[in-house]
Write a protein that holds these residues in place. Structure first.
Motif, PDB file in Angstrom:
ATOM      1  N   TRP A  52      19.979  86.247  18.647  1.00  0.00           N
ATOM      2  CA  TRP A  52      19.984  84.819  18.374  1.00  0.00           C
ATOM      3  C   TRP A  52      20.079  84.100  19.711  1.00  0.00           C
ATOM      4  O   TRP A  52      20.936  84.435  20.547  1.00  0.00           O
ATOM      5  N   VAL A  53      19.215  83.102  19.911  1.00  0.00           N
ATOM      6  CA  VAL A  53      19.135  82.406  21.187  1.00  0.00           C
ATOM      7  C   VAL A  53      19.326  80.911  20.977  1.00  0.00           C
ATOM      8  O   VAL A  53      18.761  80.321  20.045  1.00  0.00           O
ATOM      9  N   GLN A  54      20.126  80.316  21.853  1.00  0.00           N
ATOM     10  CA  GLN A  54      20.333  78.872  21.841  1.00  0.00           C
ATOM     11  C   GLN A  54      20.188  78.386  23.272  1.00  0.00           C
ATOM     12  O   GLN A  54      20.782  78.958  24.198  1.00  0.00           O
ATOM     13  N   ASP A  55      19.387  77.368  23.458  1.00  0.00           N
ATOM     14  CA  ASP A  55      19.150  76.788  24.790  1.00  0.00           C
ATOM     15  C   ASP A  55      18.708  77.840  25.807  1.00  0.00           C
ATOM     16  O   ASP A  55      19.126  77.826  26.967  1.00  0.00           O
ATOM     17  N   GLY A  56      17.869  78.783  25.370  1.00  0.00           N
ATOM     18  CA  GLY A  56      17.293  79.772  26.263  1.00  0.00           C
ATOM     19  C   GLY A  56      18.196  80.944  26.626  1.00  0.00           C
ATOM     20  O   GLY A  56      17.820  81.803  27.414  1.00  0.00           O
ATOM     21  N   ARG A  57      19.393  80.994  26.024  1.00  0.00           N
ATOM     22  CA  ARG A  57      20.342  82.062  26.354  1.00  0.00           C
ATOM     23  C   ARG A  57      20.802  82.779  25.086  1.00  0.00           C
ATOM     24  O   ARG A  57      20.893  82.188  24.014  1.00  0.00           O
ATOM     25  N   VAL A  58      21.123  84.068  25.255  1.00  0.00           N
ATOM     26  CA  VAL A  58      21.578  84.885  24.131  1.00  0.00           C
ATOM     27  C   VAL A  58      22.894  84.336  23.594  1.00  0.00           C
ATOM     28  O   VAL A  58      23.861  84.180  24.341  1.00  0.00           O
ATOM     29  N   HIS A  59      22.904  84.033  22.316  1.00  0.00           N
ATOM     30  CA  HIS A  59      24.067  83.460  21.636  1.00  0.00           C
ATOM     31  C   HIS A  59      24.793  84.515  20.795  1.00  0.00           C
ATOM     32  O   HIS A  59      26.006  84.479  20.650  1.00  0.00           O
ATOM     33  N   GLN A  60      24.021  85.447  20.227  1.00  0.00           N
ATOM     34  CA  GLN A  60      24.583  86.502  19.378  1.00  0.00           C
ATOM     35  C   GLN A  60      23.614  87.677  19.374  1.00  0.00           C
ATOM     36  O   GLN A  60      22.411  87.488  19.467  1.00  0.00           O
ATOM     37  N   VAL A  61      24.168  88.890  19.265  1.00  0.00           N
ATOM     38  CA  VAL A  61      23.361  90.099  19.139  1.00  0.00           C
ATOM     39  C   VAL A  61      23.791  90.804  17.862  1.00  0.00           C
ATOM     40  O   VAL A  61      24.988  90.998  17.622  1.00  0.00           O
ATOM     41  N   GLY A  62      22.818  91.183  17.042  1.00  0.00           N
ATOM     42  CA  GLY A  62      23.100  91.923  15.818  1.00  0.00           C
ATOM     43  C   GLY A  62      22.458  93.298  15.882  1.00  0.00           C
ATOM     44  O   GLY A  62      21.357  93.446  16.418  1.00  0.00           O
ATOM     45  N   VAL A  63      23.171  94.302  15.365  1.00  0.00           N
ATOM     46  CA  VAL A  63      22.612  95.653  15.306  1.00  0.00           C
ATOM     47  C   VAL A  63      22.604  96.122  13.853  1.00  0.00           C
ATOM     48  O   VAL A  63      23.504  95.806  13.079  1.00  0.00           O
ATOM     49  N   PHE A  64      21.574  96.886  13.529  1.00  0.00           N
ATOM     50  CA  PHE A  64      21.329  97.309  12.153  1.00  0.00           C
ATOM     51  C   PHE A  64      21.013  98.803  12.122  1.00  0.00           C
ATOM     52  O   PHE A  64      21.033  99.467  13.150  1.00  0.00           O
ATOM     53  N   VAL A  65      20.676  99.314  10.932  1.00  0.00           N
ATOM     54  CA  VAL A  65      20.373 100.738  10.748  1.00  0.00           C
ATOM     55  C   VAL A  65      19.421 101.215  11.842  1.00  0.00           C
ATOM     56  O   VAL A  65      18.415 100.563  12.130  1.00  0.00           O
ATOM     57  N   GLY A  66      19.786 102.328  12.459  1.00  0.00           N
ATOM     58  CA  GLY A  66      19.013 102.873  13.571  1.00  0.00           C
ATOM     59  C   GLY A  66      19.745 102.732  14.897  1.00  0.00           C
ATOM     60  O   GLY A  66      19.399 103.381  15.872  1.00  0.00           O
ATOM     61  N   TYR A  67      20.777 101.901  14.920  1.00  0.00           N
ATOM     62  CA  TYR A  67      21.571 101.710  16.128  1.00  0.00           C
ATOM     63  C   TYR A  67      22.743 102.683  16.093  1.00  0.00           C
ATOM     64  O   TYR A  67      23.453 102.778  15.096  1.00  0.00           O
ATOM     65  N   ALA A  68      22.960 103.402  17.188  1.00  0.00           N
ATOM     66  CA  ALA A  68      23.984 104.443  17.208  1.00  0.00           C
ATOM     67  C   ALA A  68      25.182 104.130  18.103  1.00  0.00           C
ATOM     68  O   ALA A  68      26.136 104.897  18.127  1.00  0.00           O
ATOM     69  N   GLY A  69      25.146 103.020  18.833  1.00  0.00           N
ATOM     70  CA  GLY A  69      26.286 102.662  19.673  1.00  0.00           C
ATOM     71  C   GLY A  69      27.490 102.278  18.826  1.00  0.00           C
ATOM     72  O   GLY A  69      27.351 101.925  17.651  1.00  0.00           O
ATOM     73  N   THR A  70      28.687 102.361  19.417  1.00  0.00           N
ATOM     74  CA  THR A  70      29.908 102.043  18.682  1.00  0.00           C
ATOM     75  C   THR A  70      30.802 101.134  19.511  1.00  0.00           C
ATOM     76  O   THR A  70      30.613 100.963  20.710  1.00  0.00           O
ATOM     77  N   LEU A  71      31.807 100.607  18.848  1.00  0.00           N
ATOM     78  CA  LEU A  71      32.891  99.919  19.536  1.00  0.00           C
ATOM     79  C   LEU A  71      33.674 100.960  20.334  1.00  0.00           C
ATOM     80  O   LEU A  71      33.567 102.165  20.054  1.00  0.00           O
ATOM     81  N   PRO A  72      34.499 100.552  21.294  1.00  0.00           N
ATOM     82  CA  PRO A  72      35.318 101.523  22.025  1.00  0.00           C
ATOM     83  C   PRO A  72      36.174 102.408  21.113  1.00  0.00           C
ATOM     84  O   PRO A  72      36.465 103.557  21.446  1.00  0.00           O
ATOM     85  N   SER A  73      36.531 101.920  19.940  1.00  0.00           N
ATOM     86  CA  SER A  73      37.341 102.687  18.982  1.00  0.00           C
ATOM     87  C   SER A  73      36.541 103.767  18.262  1.00  0.00           C
ATOM     88  O   SER A  73      37.108 104.572  17.524  1.00  0.00           O
ATOM     89  N   GLY A  74      35.219 103.772  18.440  1.00  0.00           N
ATOM     90  CA  GLY A  74      34.364 104.717  17.733  1.00  0.00           C
ATOM     91  C   GLY A  74      33.793 104.163  16.447  1.00  0.00           C
ATOM     92  O   GLY A  74      32.977 104.801  15.796  1.00  0.00           O
ATOM     93  N   VAL A  75      34.190 102.958  16.052  1.00  0.00           N
ATOM     94  CA  VAL A  75      33.656 102.319  14.847  1.00  0.00           C
ATOM     95  C   VAL A  75      32.223 101.868  15.116  1.00  0.00           C
ATOM     96  O   VAL A  75      31.930 101.251  16.141  1.00  0.00           O
ATOM     97  N   GLY A  76      31.337 102.198  14.182  1.00  0.00           N
ATOM     98  CA  GLY A  76      29.938 101.800  14.285  1.00  0.00           C
ATOM     99  C   GLY A  76      29.319 101.707  12.911  1.00  0.00           C
ATOM    100  O   GLY A  76      30.010 101.794  11.888  1.00  0.00           O
ATOM    101  N   LEU A  77      28.018 101.560  12.885  1.00  0.00           N
ATOM    102  CA  LEU A  77      27.315 101.520  11.613  1.00  0.00           C
ATOM    103  C   LEU A  77      27.574 102.824  10.875  1.00  0.00           C
ATOM    104  O   LEU A  77      27.607 103.894  11.478  1.00  0.00           O
TER     105      LEU A  77
END
Length: 139
Positions: A52-77
């Motif tokens: 999501w972009v506002q005024d030419g800059r990244v405002h939010q990033v969303g990840v969905f099925v197929g993404y394998a990264g996690t939070l530092p705690s190991g929580v992920g999709l």
């Protein structure tokens, strides 16, 4: 190209895309997205990653099925709400109905279908979407 295993860092980044980063930098390294223009934001959809972009800059990033990264705690999709609560803290809905973890700012998530209205009725639901956004507590 995006890193589908990059850590999810609340209030900072996901998929190697930083909040506040100019969208031109993202588009230079990305496949052609599906673009949706809303009243105040533009959404760039790159399959498992949406930006999501506002005024030419990244405002939010969303990840969905197929993404394998996690939070530092190991929580992920694919993590259940029960496991989120065990690893990070109490899952609640904010005033907009968005799922968050109390005291864990800069990210939110959505789950598979619910069987009732309350979190405690849906501890088996799994995370299917995760979003990184600016911290609301100023950090």
């Amino acid at each position: 190209m995006f890193n589908l295993t990059a850590p999810i860092l609340p209030g900072h980044s996901a998929a190697g895309i930083r909040l506040g980063q100019p969208i031109e930098e993202v588009l230079f390294h990305a496949p052609v997205p599906i673009v949706e223009t809303l009243s105040t934001l533009t959404v760039y959809r790159f399959g498992a990653i949406w930006v999501w972009v506002q005024d030419g800059r990244v405002h939010q990033v969303g990840v969905f099925v197929g993404y394998a990264g996690t939070l530092p705690s190991g929580v992920g999709l694919g993590t259940s709400l029960a496991e989120v609560q065990r690893r990070i803290g109490r899952v609640v809905q904010d005033c907009d109905g968005t799922l968050i973890v109390e005291g864990s700012d800069g990210w939110c998530f959505d789950t598979s279908a619910w069987n009732g209205f309350e979190v405690k009725q849906n501890l088996e639901a799994i995370l299917v979407e995760m979003f990184v956004h600016a911290s609301t507590n100023g950090k």
